[in-house]
Write a protein that holds these residues in place. Structure first.
Motif, PDB file in Angstrom:
ATOM      1  N   VAL A  56       1.000  -1.086   0.281  1.00  0.00           N
ATOM      2  CA  VAL A  56       0.266  -0.059  -0.269  1.00  0.00           C
ATOM      3  C   VAL A  56       1.060   1.365  -0.130  1.00  0.00           C
ATOM      4  CG1 VAL A  56      -1.166   1.246   0.953  1.00  0.00           C
ATOM      5  CG2 VAL A  56      -1.957  -1.352   0.951  1.00  0.00           C
ATOM      6  N   LEU A  57       2.192   1.310   1.136  1.00  0.00           N
ATOM      7  CA  LEU A  57       3.038   2.513   0.987  1.00  0.00           C
ATOM      8  C   LEU A  57       3.282   2.526  -0.421  1.00  0.00           C
ATOM      9  CD1 LEU A  57       4.746   1.932   4.207  1.00  0.00           C
ATOM     10  CD2 LEU A  57       3.109   3.460   3.212  1.00  0.00           C
ATOM     11  N   PHE A  58       3.846   1.668  -0.922  1.00  0.00           N
ATOM     12  CA  PHE A  58       4.107   1.662  -2.677  1.00  0.00           C
ATOM     13  C   PHE A  58       3.719   2.490  -3.149  1.00  0.00           C
ATOM     14  CE2 PHE A  58       7.134   1.058  -5.951  1.00  0.00           C
ATOM     15  CZ  PHE A  58       6.740   0.171  -7.379  1.00  0.00           C
ATOM     16  N   LEU A  59       2.754   1.656  -3.706  1.00  0.00           N
ATOM     17  CA  LEU A  59       1.686   2.365  -4.707  1.00  0.00           C
ATOM     18  C   LEU A  59       1.099   3.800  -4.323  1.00  0.00           C
ATOM     19  CD1 LEU A  59      -1.143  -1.031  -4.692  1.00  0.00           C
ATOM     20  CD2 LEU A  59       0.734  -0.330  -7.120  1.00  0.00           C
ATOM     21  N   ALA A  60       1.074   4.004  -3.059  1.00  0.00           N
ATOM     22  CA  ALA A  60       0.518   5.529  -2.348  1.00  0.00           C
ATOM     23  C   ALA A  60       2.277   6.347  -2.595  1.00  0.00           C
ATOM     24  CB  ALA A  60       0.207   5.593  -0.902  1.00  0.00           C
ATOM     25  N   TYR A  61       3.016   6.477  -3.095  1.00  0.00           N
ATOM     26  CA  TYR A  61       4.114   6.837  -3.808  1.00  0.00           C
ATOM     27  C   TYR A  61       4.079   7.173  -4.873  1.00  0.00           C
ATOM     28  CZ  TYR A  61       9.404   7.250  -5.095  1.00  0.00           C
ATOM     29  OH  TYR A  61      10.106   8.530  -5.288  1.00  0.00           O
ATOM     30  N   GLN A  62       4.063   5.438  -5.905  1.00  0.00           N
ATOM     31  CA  GLN A  62       3.280   5.550  -7.511  1.00  0.00           C
ATOM     32  C   GLN A  62       2.878   6.837  -7.244  1.00  0.00           C
ATOM     33  OE1 GLN A  62       5.641   4.377  -9.371  1.00  0.00           O
ATOM     34  NE2 GLN A  62       6.847   3.726  -7.827  1.00  0.00           N
ATOM     35  N   TRP A  63       1.320   6.460  -6.932  1.00  0.00           N
ATOM     36  CA  TRP A  63       0.406   7.577  -7.407  1.00  0.00           C
ATOM     37  C   TRP A  63       0.219   9.318  -6.937  1.00  0.00           C
ATOM     38  CZ3 TRP A  63      -4.078   9.553  -4.350  1.00  0.00           C
ATOM     39  CH2 TRP A  63      -5.080  10.011  -4.780  1.00  0.00           C
ATOM     40  N   PHE A  64       1.012   9.190  -5.396  1.00  0.00           N
ATOM     41  CA  PHE A  64       0.940  10.740  -5.641  1.00  0.00           C
ATOM     42  C   PHE A  64       2.898  11.474  -6.131  1.00  0.00           C
ATOM     43  CE2 PHE A  64       0.130   9.482  -1.140  1.00  0.00           C
ATOM     44  CZ  PHE A  64      -1.708  10.130  -1.175  1.00  0.00           C
ATOM     45  N   PHE A  65       3.076  10.667  -6.839  1.00  0.00           N
ATOM     46  CA  PHE A  65       4.339  11.443  -7.163  1.00  0.00           C
ATOM     47  C   PHE A  65       4.855  11.315  -8.785  1.00  0.00           C
ATOM     48  CE2 PHE A  65       5.755  10.779  -2.984  1.00  0.00           C
ATOM     49  CZ  PHE A  65       6.552  12.118  -2.830  1.00  0.00           C
TER      50      PHE A  65
END
Length: 143
Positions: A24-33
């Motif tokens: 989830v943290l990896f996907l959130a990072y990808q989505w935000f940046f």
């Protein structure tokens, strides 16, 4: 580690929760940046924002025939694209050529599709006319 410790539901739940939180943290990072990757470099952004001013001489203005456009005519290509000067930078010029070739291919595909639709419409009209003649012949026989 004993067998009971390896099969403990608390440990399995903890490992599963940890893996899910990492994903989830990896996907959130990808989505935000993800939007930060779309920012153009400074030299490309400047050339895209300021339109190139075409150099047009008085002779070129006289040589261009004026085309009367109907109000119903849809303009497929912006006239500024055709009149704009070619960029001096080779890579930008190549990109411009590729873009114009892509537009030309799209226009050719659209023309072929419209011709096919026109031919299909003509066929449908001919079939409907034939159907009307047959129905009129049936009406004439019944009377």
């Amino acid at each position: 580690m004993t067998l009971d410790q390896r099969n403990s539901p608390k440990i399995l739940l903890g490992i599963t929760g940890g893996m899910v939180s990492i994903i989830v943290l990896f996907l959130a990072y990808q989505w935000f940046f993800a939007t930060s990757n779309e920012i153009l470099p400074e030299h490309e952004a400047a050339s895209l924002n300021t339109p190139a001013k075409p150099v047009v001489s008085a002779e070129a203005k006289l040589a261009e025939p004026e085309v009367a456009t109907d109000e119903k005519t849809i303009q497929l290509v912006d006239e500024q694209i055709l009149k704009a000067a070619v960029p001096e930078n080779q890579s930008l010029a190549k990109e411009e050529v590729v873009k114009l070739k892509d537009i030309q291919m799209q226009l050719k595909d659209q023309e072929a599709m419209l011709k096919a639709q026109h031919a299909d419409a003509d066929d449908l009209v001919a079939l409907k006319e034939e159907q009307i003649k047959l129905l009129e012949a049936q009406l004439a026989q019944k009377q």
